[in-house]
Write a protein that holds these residues in place. Structure first.
Motif, PDB file in Angstrom:
ATOM      1  N   LYS A 185      -7.112  -4.235   2.303  1.00  0.00           N
ATOM      2  CA  LYS A 185      -7.612  -2.814   2.538  1.00  0.00           C
ATOM      3  C   LYS A 185      -6.417  -1.532   1.968  1.00  0.00           C
ATOM      4  O   LYS A 185      -6.874  -0.723   1.487  1.00  0.00           O
ATOM      5  CB  LYS A 185      -7.461  -2.577   3.909  1.00  0.00           C
ATOM      6  CG  LYS A 185      -8.144  -1.171   4.568  1.00  0.00           C
ATOM      7  CD  LYS A 185      -9.724  -1.328   3.993  1.00  0.00           C
ATOM      8  CE  LYS A 185     -10.241   0.003   4.818  1.00  0.00           C
ATOM      9  NZ  LYS A 185     -11.526   0.183   4.247  1.00  0.00           N
ATOM     10  N   PHE A 186      -5.145  -2.047   2.200  1.00  0.00           N
ATOM     11  CA  PHE A 186      -4.315  -1.128   1.523  1.00  0.00           C
ATOM     12  C   PHE A 186      -4.491  -0.636   0.070  1.00  0.00           C
ATOM     13  O   PHE A 186      -4.428   0.346  -0.169  1.00  0.00           O
ATOM     14  CB  PHE A 186      -2.823  -1.401   1.830  1.00  0.00           C
ATOM     15  CG  PHE A 186      -1.578  -0.759   1.210  1.00  0.00           C
ATOM     16  CD1 PHE A 186      -1.139   0.391   1.612  1.00  0.00           C
ATOM     17  CD2 PHE A 186      -1.125  -1.132   0.121  1.00  0.00           C
ATOM     18  CE1 PHE A 186      -0.402   1.210   1.161  1.00  0.00           C
ATOM     19  CE2 PHE A 186      -0.256  -0.452  -0.798  1.00  0.00           C
ATOM     20  CZ  PHE A 186       0.069   0.759   0.288  1.00  0.00           C
ATOM     21  N   LEU A 187      -4.622  -1.942  -0.652  1.00  0.00           N
ATOM     22  CA  LEU A 187      -4.656  -1.531  -2.122  1.00  0.00           C
ATOM     23  C   LEU A 187      -5.974  -0.780  -2.428  1.00  0.00           C
ATOM     24  O   LEU A 187      -6.138  -0.092  -3.307  1.00  0.00           O
ATOM     25  CB  LEU A 187      -4.794  -3.007  -2.710  1.00  0.00           C
ATOM     26  CG  LEU A 187      -3.354  -3.624  -2.841  1.00  0.00           C
ATOM     27  CD1 LEU A 187      -3.663  -5.108  -3.403  1.00  0.00           C
ATOM     28  CD2 LEU A 187      -2.402  -2.969  -3.499  1.00  0.00           C
ATOM     29  N   GLU A 188      -7.061  -1.227  -1.644  1.00  0.00           N
ATOM     30  CA  GLU A 188      -8.326  -0.376  -1.865  1.00  0.00           C
ATOM     31  C   GLU A 188      -8.334   1.176  -1.711  1.00  0.00           C
ATOM     32  O   GLU A 188      -8.754   1.956  -2.173  1.00  0.00           O
ATOM     33  CB  GLU A 188      -9.330  -1.031  -0.818  1.00  0.00           C
ATOM     34  CG  GLU A 188     -10.684  -0.495  -0.791  1.00  0.00           C
ATOM     35  CD  GLU A 188     -11.629  -1.064   0.233  1.00  0.00           C
ATOM     36  OE1 GLU A 188     -12.529  -0.050   0.773  1.00  0.00           O
ATOM     37  OE2 GLU A 188     -11.566  -2.110   0.503  1.00  0.00           O
ATOM     38  N   ILE A 189      -7.371   1.559  -0.548  1.00  0.00           N
ATOM     39  CA  ILE A 189      -7.153   2.891  -0.269  1.00  0.00           C
ATOM     40  C   ILE A 189      -6.417   3.396  -1.298  1.00  0.00           C
ATOM     41  O   ILE A 189      -6.676   4.496  -1.732  1.00  0.00           O
ATOM     42  CB  ILE A 189      -6.504   2.828   1.232  1.00  0.00           C
ATOM     43  CG1 ILE A 189      -7.443   2.619   2.381  1.00  0.00           C
ATOM     44  CG2 ILE A 189      -5.874   4.398   1.510  1.00  0.00           C
ATOM     45  CD1 ILE A 189      -6.804   2.309   3.802  1.00  0.00           C
ATOM     46  N   GLN A 190      -5.414   2.766  -1.642  1.00  0.00           N
ATOM     47  CA  GLN A 190      -4.393   3.350  -2.696  1.00  0.00           C
ATOM     48  C   GLN A 190      -5.188   3.437  -3.979  1.00  0.00           C
ATOM     49  O   GLN A 190      -5.030   4.460  -4.404  1.00  0.00           O
ATOM     50  CB  GLN A 190      -3.332   2.268  -2.895  1.00  0.00           C
ATOM     51  CG  GLN A 190      -2.143   2.591  -3.958  1.00  0.00           C
ATOM     52  CD  GLN A 190      -1.117   1.852  -4.038  1.00  0.00           C
ATOM     53  OE1 GLN A 190      -1.237   0.497  -3.367  1.00  0.00           O
ATOM     54  NE2 GLN A 190      -0.115   2.140  -4.594  1.00  0.00           N
ATOM     55  N   GLU A 191      -5.933   2.774  -4.359  1.00  0.00           N
ATOM     56  CA  GLU A 191      -6.824   2.783  -5.528  1.00  0.00           C
ATOM     57  C   GLU A 191      -8.018   3.854  -5.340  1.00  0.00           C
ATOM     58  O   GLU A 191      -8.130   4.398  -6.459  1.00  0.00           O
ATOM     59  CB  GLU A 191      -7.625   1.420  -5.925  1.00  0.00           C
ATOM     60  CG  GLU A 191      -6.718   0.441  -6.549  1.00  0.00           C
ATOM     61  CD  GLU A 191      -7.353  -0.968  -6.711  1.00  0.00           C
ATOM     62  OE1 GLU A 191      -8.581  -1.110  -6.725  1.00  0.00           O
ATOM     63  OE2 GLU A 191      -6.682  -1.811  -7.124  1.00  0.00           O
ATOM     64  N   GLY A 192      -8.354   4.201  -4.002  1.00  0.00           N
ATOM     65  CA  GLY A 192      -9.320   5.257  -3.991  1.00  0.00           C
ATOM     66  C   GLY A 192      -8.596   6.620  -4.227  1.00  0.00           C
ATOM     67  O   GLY A 192      -8.981   7.512  -4.581  1.00  0.00           O
ATOM     68  N   LEU A 193      -7.209   6.781  -3.873  1.00  0.00           N
ATOM     69  CA  LEU A 193      -6.522   7.773  -3.931  1.00  0.00           C
ATOM     70  C   LEU A 193      -5.987   7.992  -5.214  1.00  0.00           C
ATOM     71  O   LEU A 193      -6.030   9.098  -5.677  1.00  0.00           O
ATOM     72  CB  LEU A 193      -5.395   7.895  -2.972  1.00  0.00           C
ATOM     73  CG  LEU A 193      -5.642   7.870  -1.526  1.00  0.00           C
ATOM     74  CD1 LEU A 193      -4.557   7.615  -0.471  1.00  0.00           C
ATOM     75  CD2 LEU A 193      -6.495   9.086  -1.173  1.00  0.00           C
ATOM     76  N   TYR A 194      -5.528   7.145  -5.889  1.00  0.00           N
ATOM     77  CA  TYR A 194      -4.707   7.320  -7.151  1.00  0.00           C
ATOM     78  C   TYR A 194      -5.436   6.672  -8.325  1.00  0.00           C
ATOM     79  O   TYR A 194      -4.966   6.543  -9.694  1.00  0.00           O
ATOM     80  CB  TYR A 194      -3.445   6.615  -7.008  1.00  0.00           C
ATOM     81  CG  TYR A 194      -2.458   7.261  -5.977  1.00  0.00           C
ATOM     82  CD1 TYR A 194      -2.314   8.564  -5.989  1.00  0.00           C
ATOM     83  CD2 TYR A 194      -2.476   6.479  -4.539  1.00  0.00           C
ATOM     84  CE1 TYR A 194      -1.494   9.058  -4.788  1.00  0.00           C
ATOM     85  CE2 TYR A 194      -1.471   7.192  -3.540  1.00  0.00           C
ATOM     86  CZ  TYR A 194      -1.159   8.393  -3.776  1.00  0.00           C
ATOM     87  OH  TYR A 194      -0.700   8.757  -2.744  1.00  0.00           O
TER      88      TYR A 194
END
Length: 56
Positions: free
Chosen positions: A38-47
């Motif tokens: 989930k963290f990686l999903e959020i990070q990829e969504g932002l950056y």
């Protein structure tokens, strides 16, 4: 404690389900694996997805 329960290398809680490294030395519970995904999903969504550096 059930014999097949192990201590997670991330949250340090004793859990029955998760994944171990190839040598069995590191155990990460399913909840921490889900949290990391989930963290990686959020990070990829932002950056965006990280670009390859081209190094091999």
């Amino acid at each position: 404690m059930v014999a097949d329960m192990r201590r997670c290398g991330m949250c340090q809680l004793v859990r029955p389900d998760g994944t171990s490294s190839g040598d069995g030395e590191l155990f990460i519970c399913d909840q921490c694996n889900q949290d990391a995904a989930k963290f990686l999903e959020i990070q990829e969504g932002l950056y965006g997805r990280p670009e390859s550096s081209g190094a091999t």
